[in-house]
Design an enzyme around this catalytic site. Structure first.
Site, PDB file in Angstrom:
ATOM      1  N   SER A 286       7.404   4.032   2.737  1.00 58.86           N
ATOM      2  CA  SER A 286       7.930   4.808   1.444  1.00 58.86           C
ATOM      3  C   SER A 286       9.438   4.284   1.421  1.00 58.86           C
ATOM      4  O   SER A 286       9.717   3.258   1.558  1.00 58.86           O
ATOM      5  CB  SER A 286       7.945   6.158   1.224  1.00 58.86           C
ATOM      6  N   ASP A 297      14.650  -9.229   0.896  1.00 54.17           N
ATOM      7  CA  ASP A 297      14.656 -10.118  -0.361  1.00 54.17           C
ATOM      8  C   ASP A 297      15.856 -10.542  -0.522  1.00 54.17           C
ATOM      9  O   ASP A 297      16.169 -11.877  -0.995  1.00 54.17           O
ATOM     10  CB  ASP A 297      14.159  -9.173  -1.605  1.00 54.17           C
ATOM     11  N   LYS A 311       3.278   2.231   1.470  1.00 52.03           N
ATOM     12  CA  LYS A 311       3.345   3.347   0.643  1.00 52.03           C
ATOM     13  C   LYS A 311       4.268   3.023  -0.411  1.00 52.03           C
ATOM     14  O   LYS A 311       5.382   3.427  -0.306  1.00 52.03           O
ATOM     15  CB  LYS A 311       3.510   4.662   1.266  1.00 52.03           C
TER      16      LYS A 311
END
Length: 378
Positions: A286, A297, A311
């Site tokens: 999460s 990224d 998740k």
């Protein structure tokens, strides 16, 4: 021709209306069918049943058929959940979900009975004190695991790659959640361990970064998110922002386009762009995956360890009139690259698996941390 289009429009309108009426009729038929089934069970089942508990199970079954994270919280369970989120509660110290009819360990919390006994993320709890978990709801299984502080409980688990079932005896304790730990490694590497995303996690991380870097001698940082099951989205956004100067952090997409949101970093990297390694494993879920995924990224950090849990959804606690609540998935997370982490997780740049059964985080057996230190020193 105009009359033809009007007639066609009328026909489609009637068909849509009939379809809506038909769907509504089918729903009422299903409700009647459910009532009939409940009545037959009450009359014919071999043992007397508690109809109230049966209804709770039916509600929970409906929610869990949506995804593993949606669930019904009875008034008692809702009250217990509110106690847990206050930061101190009795139990074993494990974050769990339901998968394939058994309880799955998302992560054991640091310095708790579960972590000390050797439970690992990804373990499947199949038996609790000789009670089979198969067929029970997550709430029922969690209730069995609860008990007086100081009392023992025996848990049987199945672990990936291990043929025989493993048995663990744990003693229930008061679980105190301390979400941030820090240390200075090799006199020049700032180590930050975040075990959950609580209300003050971002403030603690900021304080620890400033303390570690007060003499400006810290040359690099390690952010350890292993076995971190997640928590508050707001804290994940703030903590990610501490290591970025700009760019998107995360976005959420929900059923209603008007509720879709994006969050961006503000100018000001607290570490002045110093090298950063983020440690993750299967127990990172999460909010942990949001932080790791965004930093990956943006090529701001090297992600090291094992693939994360996957998740990538947002749950909301919605109170009900009976003083209970439902935990309902209302949106999904998307990383700056536009990819979803749901059921996929974050893939590390450097994959290093835990080295053997003696592995323990931040000890001599922690080969992942040792690799990160060598990488930053090399």
């Amino acid at each position: 021709m105009k009359k033809f289009y009007i007639s066609l429009l009328f026909i489609f309108s009637v068909l849509n209306l009939n379809s809506a009426i038909s769907d509504e009729t089918d729903i009422y038929k299903k409700i009647d069918l459910f009532g009939e089934v409940l009545e037959k069970i009450n009359e014919e089942y071999v043992e007397d049943i508690n109809q109230s508990e049966s209804m709770d199970s039916a509600i929970n079954g409906l929610l869990q058929s949506l995804d593993p994270y949606s669930a019904y919280l009875s008034p008692d369970n809702f009250e217990e959940m509110q106690t847990e989120t206050s930061g101190e509660f009795g139990g074993l110290g494990i974050e769990v979900s339901m998968e394939a009819g058994v309880v799955k360990v998302i992560t054991p919390l640091d310095d708790t009975p579960a972590s000390r006994a050797g439970l690992k993320a990804g373990d499947y709890i199949v038996k609790i004190n000789d009670v089979q978990v198969q067929g029970k709801t997550l709430s029922e299984a969690v209730e069995i695991m609860r008990g007086p502080v100081g009392s023992d409980i025996e848990i049987t688990v199945r672990r990936r790659g291990v043929k025989k079932a493993l048995q663990f005896t744990l003693t229930r304790e008061i679980i105190e959640i301390q979400s941030v730990k820090s240390d200075l490694l090799d006199n020049n590497i700032g180590y930050l361990r975040l075990t959950s995303f609580n209300e003050n996690s971002a403030q603690q991380i900021k304080k620890r970064i400033n303390e570690l870097d007060k003499d400006k001698k810290t040359k690099a940082f390690i952010l350890d998110l292993r076995n971190n099951p997640g928590g508050l989205l707001s804290q994940a956004i703030k903590i990610t922002d501490y290591f970025l100067d700009n760019g998107e952090i995360v976005s959420t997409k929900s059923r209603k386009a008007s509720e879709n949101r994006k969050w961006f970093a503000r100018d000001g990297d607290l570490t002045d762009g110093k090298p950063l390694v983020v440690l993750i494993n299967y127990g990172s879920a999460s909010a942990s995956e949001i932080v790791a995924g965004a930093l990956k990224d943006h090529k701001r950090a090297i992600i090291l360890g094992e693939n994360s849990y996957g998740k990538g959804s947002v749950q909301s606690i919605i109170p009900l009139r009976n003083d209970g609540a439902i935990r309902l998935t209302i949106a999904k997370y998307y990383l700056p690259s536009g990819t979803s982490i749901s059921e996929v997780g974050v893939t590390p740049d450097i994959e290093i698996s835990e080295d053997g059964d003696e592995f323990k985080i931040k000890t001599e057996t922690d080969n992942q941390l040792n690799y990160a230190i060598k990488l930053l020193n090399g």
